[in-house]
Design a protein around this motif. Structure first.
Motif, PDB file in Angstrom:
ATOM      1  N   SER A  93      27.433   1.929 -19.488  1.00  0.00           N
ATOM      2  CA  SER A  93      26.958   2.823 -20.475  1.00  0.00           C
ATOM      3  C   SER A  93      25.671   3.618 -19.981  1.00  0.00           C
ATOM      4  O   SER A  93      25.328   4.883 -20.635  1.00  0.00           O
ATOM      5  N   TRP A  94      25.352   3.318 -19.009  1.00  0.00           N
ATOM      6  CA  TRP A  94      24.116   3.968 -18.268  1.00  0.00           C
ATOM      7  C   TRP A  94      24.613   5.184 -17.874  1.00  0.00           C
ATOM      8  O   TRP A  94      23.989   6.351 -17.927  1.00  0.00           O
ATOM      9  N   ILE A  95      26.019   5.110 -17.395  1.00  0.00           N
ATOM     10  CA  ILE A  95      26.588   6.323 -16.800  1.00  0.00           C
ATOM     11  C   ILE A  95      26.681   7.415 -17.995  1.00  0.00           C
ATOM     12  O   ILE A  95      26.476   8.809 -17.874  1.00  0.00           O
ATOM     13  N   LYS A  96      27.127   6.919 -19.283  1.00  0.00           N
ATOM     14  CA  LYS A  96      27.177   7.836 -20.464  1.00  0.00           C
ATOM     15  C   LYS A  96      25.870   8.351 -20.800  1.00  0.00           C
ATOM     16  O   LYS A  96      25.777   9.617 -21.136  1.00  0.00           O
ATOM     17  N   ASN A  97      24.879   7.580 -20.824  1.00  0.00           N
ATOM     18  CA  ASN A  97      23.562   8.151 -20.999  1.00  0.00           C
ATOM     19  C   ASN A  97      23.077   9.183 -20.266  1.00  0.00           C
ATOM     20  O   ASN A  97      22.349  10.087 -20.524  1.00  0.00           O
ATOM     21  N   TYR A  98      23.307   8.757 -18.779  1.00  0.00           N
ATOM     22  CA  TYR A  98      22.746   9.875 -17.934  1.00  0.00           C
ATOM     23  C   TYR A  98      23.687  11.113 -18.011  1.00  0.00           C
ATOM     24  O   TYR A  98      23.052  12.226 -18.049  1.00  0.00           O
ATOM     25  N   SER A  99      24.697  11.296 -18.509  1.00  0.00           N
ATOM     26  CA  SER A  99      25.526  12.300 -18.643  1.00  0.00           C
ATOM     27  C   SER A  99      25.224  13.102 -19.858  1.00  0.00           C
ATOM     28  O   SER A  99      25.220  14.302 -19.693  1.00  0.00           O
ATOM     29  N   LEU A 100      24.931  12.411 -20.786  1.00  0.00           N
ATOM     30  CA  LEU A 100      24.388  13.091 -22.195  1.00  0.00           C
ATOM     31  C   LEU A 100      22.860  13.749 -21.878  1.00  0.00           C
ATOM     32  O   LEU A 100      22.842  14.751 -22.310  1.00  0.00           O
ATOM     33  N   ASP A 101      22.177  12.947 -21.043  1.00  0.00           N
ATOM     34  CA  ASP A 101      20.907  13.656 -20.830  1.00  0.00           C
ATOM     35  C   ASP A 101      21.110  14.838 -19.760  1.00  0.00           C
ATOM     36  O   ASP A 101      20.128  15.893 -20.102  1.00  0.00           O
ATOM     37  N   LYS A 102      21.796  14.847 -19.000  1.00  0.00           N
ATOM     38  CA  LYS A 102      22.292  15.881 -17.984  1.00  0.00           C
ATOM     39  C   LYS A 102      22.634  17.114 -18.810  1.00  0.00           C
ATOM     40  O   LYS A 102      22.297  18.155 -18.697  1.00  0.00           O
ATOM     41  N   ASP A 103      23.593  16.745 -19.958  1.00  0.00           N
ATOM     42  CA  ASP A 103      24.048  17.922 -20.669  1.00  0.00           C
ATOM     43  C   ASP A 103      22.892  18.688 -21.563  1.00  0.00           C
ATOM     44  O   ASP A 103      22.977  19.706 -21.770  1.00  0.00           O
ATOM     45  N   ARG A 104      21.972  17.927 -22.097  1.00  0.00           N
ATOM     46  CA  ARG A 104      21.051  18.228 -22.876  1.00  0.00           C
ATOM     47  C   ARG A 104      20.111  19.086 -21.883  1.00  0.00           C
ATOM     48  O   ARG A 104      19.701  20.188 -22.471  1.00  0.00           O
ATOM     49  N   GLN A 105      19.982  18.853 -20.863  1.00  0.00           N
ATOM     50  CA  GLN A 105      19.197  19.723 -19.845  1.00  0.00           C
ATOM     51  C   GLN A 105      19.647  20.996 -19.650  1.00  0.00           C
ATOM     52  O   GLN A 105      18.937  21.927 -18.978  1.00  0.00           O
ATOM     53  N   ARG A 106      21.031  21.301 -19.731  1.00  0.00           N
ATOM     54  CA  ARG A 106      21.477  22.345 -19.316  1.00  0.00           C
ATOM     55  C   ARG A 106      21.286  23.471 -20.454  1.00  0.00           C
ATOM     56  O   ARG A 106      21.064  23.394 -21.443  1.00  0.00           O
TER      57      ARG A 106
END
Length: 140
Positions: free
Chosen positions: A127-140
């Motif tokens: 689930s941390w991979i999903k959290n990380y990817s969501l955070d990266k998407d928000r930063q774009r």
């Protein structure tokens, strides 16, 4: 950069983001490598989506712990999504070597309490991979 090196770098970034070391880091790396080498990235994305849902549902159930209709519905959804996730994991590893498949089945997908506990732990880490990817998407 080799696929293994990029997976290692990616997991380093996710661990840094999560501020923890993963117990099942090797297994997470294996799943990532399998999904990429077999063109199953979408399947892996489904696994991490369900991992996040299952992890959040578990936390909610531990926190509220009553038998209201909402709780019963959430437990049902948790069970259904756990079954879906187990099937997705089996699909991802089915073309692996007998050693990899057997180890994964024994550690995470056998019908006993230890493998269920391991599966929940693996899903928390995924689930941390999903959290990380969501955070990266928000930063774009």
């Amino acid at each position: 950069m080799s696929p293994l090196a990029s997976t290692t770098l990616f997991l380093n970034e996710v661990e840094h983001f999560a501020q923890r070391k993963f117990l099942f880091r090797d297994e997470m790396g294996l799943l990532i490598e399998l999904s990429e080498s077999r063109g199953m990235k979408k399947l892996f994305d489904e696994i991490i989506f369900f991992a996040k849902f299952i992890t959040n549902a578990q936390q909610i159930l531990k926190r509220i712990g009553s038998d209201s209709d909402e709780v019963l519905k959430l437990r049902t959804e948790l069970t259904e999504n756990l079954e879906k996730t187990s099937t997705l994991l089996r699909t991802l590893i089915k073309e692996s070597s007998d050693e990899v498949k057997g180890s994964f089945m024994h550690r995470f997908l056998a019908f006993n309490q230890e493998s269920l506990n391991n599966l929940f732990s693996l899903l928390r880490e995924l689930s941390w991979i999903k959290n990380y990817s969501l955070d990266k998407d928000r930063q774009r």
